[in-house]
Design a protein around this motif. Structure first.
Motif, PDB file in Angstrom:
ATOM      1  N   GLN A  60      77.022 -58.020  67.219  1.00 63.00           N
ATOM      2  CA  GLN A  60      76.012 -57.330  66.430  1.00 63.00           C
ATOM      3  C   GLN A  60      76.695 -56.266  65.585  1.00 63.00           C
ATOM      4  O   GLN A  60      77.548 -55.518  66.082  1.00 63.00           O
ATOM      5  CB  GLN A  60      74.993 -56.670  67.363  1.00 63.00           C
ATOM      6  N   LEU A  61      76.302 -56.183  64.314  1.00 66.86           N
ATOM      7  CA  LEU A  61      76.796 -55.119  63.456  1.00 66.86           C
ATOM      8  C   LEU A  61      76.082 -53.837  63.864  1.00 66.86           C
ATOM      9  O   LEU A  61      74.874 -53.724  63.738  1.00 66.86           O
ATOM     10  CB  LEU A  61      76.534 -55.444  61.988  1.00 66.86           C
ATOM     11  N   GLN A  75      82.384 -60.584  70.940  1.00 64.81           N
ATOM     12  CA  GLN A  75      82.447 -61.335  72.189  1.00 64.81           C
ATOM     13  C   GLN A  75      82.848 -62.776  71.895  1.00 64.81           C
ATOM     14  O   GLN A  75      82.041 -63.583  71.470  1.00 64.81           O
ATOM     15  CB  GLN A  75      81.098 -61.309  72.907  1.00 64.81           C
ATOM     16  N   PRO A  76      84.134 -63.103  72.135  1.00 61.24           N
ATOM     17  CA  PRO A  76      84.572 -64.479  71.923  1.00 61.24           C
ATOM     18  C   PRO A  76      83.972 -65.426  72.963  1.00 61.24           C
ATOM     19  O   PRO A  76      83.554 -64.995  74.050  1.00 61.24           O
ATOM     20  CB  PRO A  76      86.086 -64.421  72.091  1.00 61.24           C
ATOM     21  N   THR A  77      83.956 -66.688  72.642  1.00 58.27           N
ATOM     22  CA  THR A  77      83.520 -67.714  73.578  1.00 58.27           C
ATOM     23  C   THR A  77      84.339 -67.593  74.866  1.00 58.27           C
ATOM     24  O   THR A  77      85.550 -67.396  74.822  1.00 58.27           O
ATOM     25  CB  THR A  77      83.732 -69.119  72.974  1.00 58.27           C
ATOM     26  N   GLY A  78      83.668 -67.667  75.996  1.00 53.45           N
ATOM     27  CA  GLY A  78      84.363 -67.591  77.283  1.00 53.45           C
ATOM     28  C   GLY A  78      84.399 -66.196  77.884  1.00 53.45           C
ATOM     29  O   GLY A  78      84.740 -66.049  79.045  1.00 53.45           O
ATOM     30  N   TRP A  79      84.085 -65.188  77.106  1.00 54.08           N
ATOM     31  CA  TRP A  79      84.019 -63.833  77.654  1.00 54.08           C
ATOM     32  C   TRP A  79      82.631 -63.581  78.202  1.00 54.08           C
ATOM     33  O   TRP A  79      81.629 -63.920  77.562  1.00 54.08           O
ATOM     34  CB  TRP A  79      84.295 -62.800  76.565  1.00 54.08           C
ATOM     35  N   ALA A  80      82.557 -62.950  79.360  1.00 53.60           N
ATOM     36  CA  ALA A  80      81.265 -62.621  79.974  1.00 53.60           C
ATOM     37  C   ALA A  80      80.739 -61.275  79.494  1.00 53.60           C
ATOM     38  O   ALA A  80      79.647 -60.872  79.872  1.00 53.60           O
ATOM     39  CB  ALA A  80      81.410 -62.611  81.500  1.00 53.60           C
ATOM     40  N   HIS A  81      81.512 -60.574  78.674  1.00 53.80           N
ATOM     41  CA  HIS A  81      81.140 -59.239  78.197  1.00 53.80           C
ATOM     42  C   HIS A  81      81.514 -59.114  76.723  1.00 53.80           C
ATOM     43  O   HIS A  81      82.291 -59.912  76.204  1.00 53.80           O
ATOM     44  CB  HIS A  81      81.882 -58.174  79.003  1.00 53.80           C
ATOM     45  N   ASP A  82      80.974 -58.101  76.073  1.00 48.14           N
ATOM     46  CA  ASP A  82      81.411 -57.845  74.709  1.00 48.14           C
ATOM     47  C   ASP A  82      82.307 -56.610  74.681  1.00 48.14           C
ATOM     48  O   ASP A  82      82.417 -55.883  75.667  1.00 48.14           O
ATOM     49  CB  ASP A  82      80.228 -57.685  73.743  1.00 48.14           C
ATOM     50  N   ARG A 104      86.481 -51.110  75.246  1.00 46.73           N
ATOM     51  CA  ARG A 104      85.682 -51.809  76.247  1.00 46.73           C
ATOM     52  C   ARG A 104      86.314 -53.161  76.596  1.00 46.73           C
ATOM     53  O   ARG A 104      85.630 -54.134  76.844  1.00 46.73           O
ATOM     54  CB  ARG A 104      84.222 -51.952  75.803  1.00 46.73           C
ATOM     55  N   LEU A 105      87.655 -53.179  76.614  1.00 45.47           N
ATOM     56  CA  LEU A 105      88.368 -54.368  77.073  1.00 45.47           C
ATOM     57  C   LEU A 105      88.479 -54.290  78.588  1.00 45.47           C
ATOM     58  O   LEU A 105      88.513 -53.212  79.171  1.00 45.47           O
ATOM     59  CB  LEU A 105      89.756 -54.423  76.434  1.00 45.47           C
TER      60      LEU A 105
END
Length: 132
Positions: A60-61, A75-82, A104-105
Motif C-alpha cells: 500500500q502506498l 510484501q513479496p510473494t512468500g512473505w507472511a509479513h510486510d 520491519r525486516l
C-alpha cells in the motif's frame, strides 16, 4: 546491538547513490518508466491505494511527498509479513541522492539479501539515468 537491528522496527537497511541528474528528472523517471526497475511492473495510485506487481509483490502506498519521498508497504510473494519501504530524493552538490530505506525486516538474513538486492537496483537506476 548488531548493525541493522533496531529497538522497535526489527531489522532495517539503507542504501544510497548520487547521480549527476536534477531531482525533478530523477523523480519523473522513478515514478514513471523507472518504476518497473525498483518496484516491479505495477502502477502506484494515490496515497492509501494498494498495488500488486506482476511478480506478486504487494503493498500500500502510505505517503507521497511529490518530488521528495514515497513510503509504502512491501510484501513479496512468500512473505507472511510486510515491511516498510521508503524511497527518498535529496538534492546534492553533484546532482541528486537517491536513498532507499527499508525497515520491519524479520532477520539478519533478510537484511543481508535485501542489501544485495537494493544495491543492484540502485546500480540499474544509475545506469538508466546515465542514458537519459
Amino acid at each position: 546491538m548488531p548493525t541493522g537491528l533496531t529497538k522497535d522496527a526489527g531489522w532495517q537497511l539503507g542504501v544510497r547513490r548520487t547521480v549527476p541528474v536534477p531531482s525533478d528528472v530523477v523523480w519523473d523517471y522513478l515514478t514513471r518508466e523507472g518504476l518497473v526497475v525498483w518496484l516491479g511492473e505495477t502502477v502506484l495510485g494515490a496515497t492509501g491505494e494498494w498495488y500488486e506487481t506482476a511478480d506478486g509483490t504487494r503493498g500500500q502506498l502510505r505517503s507521497r511527498s511529490e518530488g521528495v519521498r514515497l513510503r509504502l508497504t512491501w510484501q513479496p510473494t512468500g512473505w507472511a509479513h510486510d515491511s516498510t519501504l521508503q524511497l527518498t530524493l535529496q538534492r546534492a552538490v553533484s546532482g541528486t541522492t537517491i536513498a532507499i530505506h527499508q525497515e520491519r525486516l524479520r532477520s539478519a538474513q533478510d537484511r543481508a539479501s535485501l542489501l544485495i538486492h537494493w544495491r543492484a537496483v540502485l546500480g540499474r537506476i544509475v545506469e538508466q539515468l546515465a542514458v537519459r
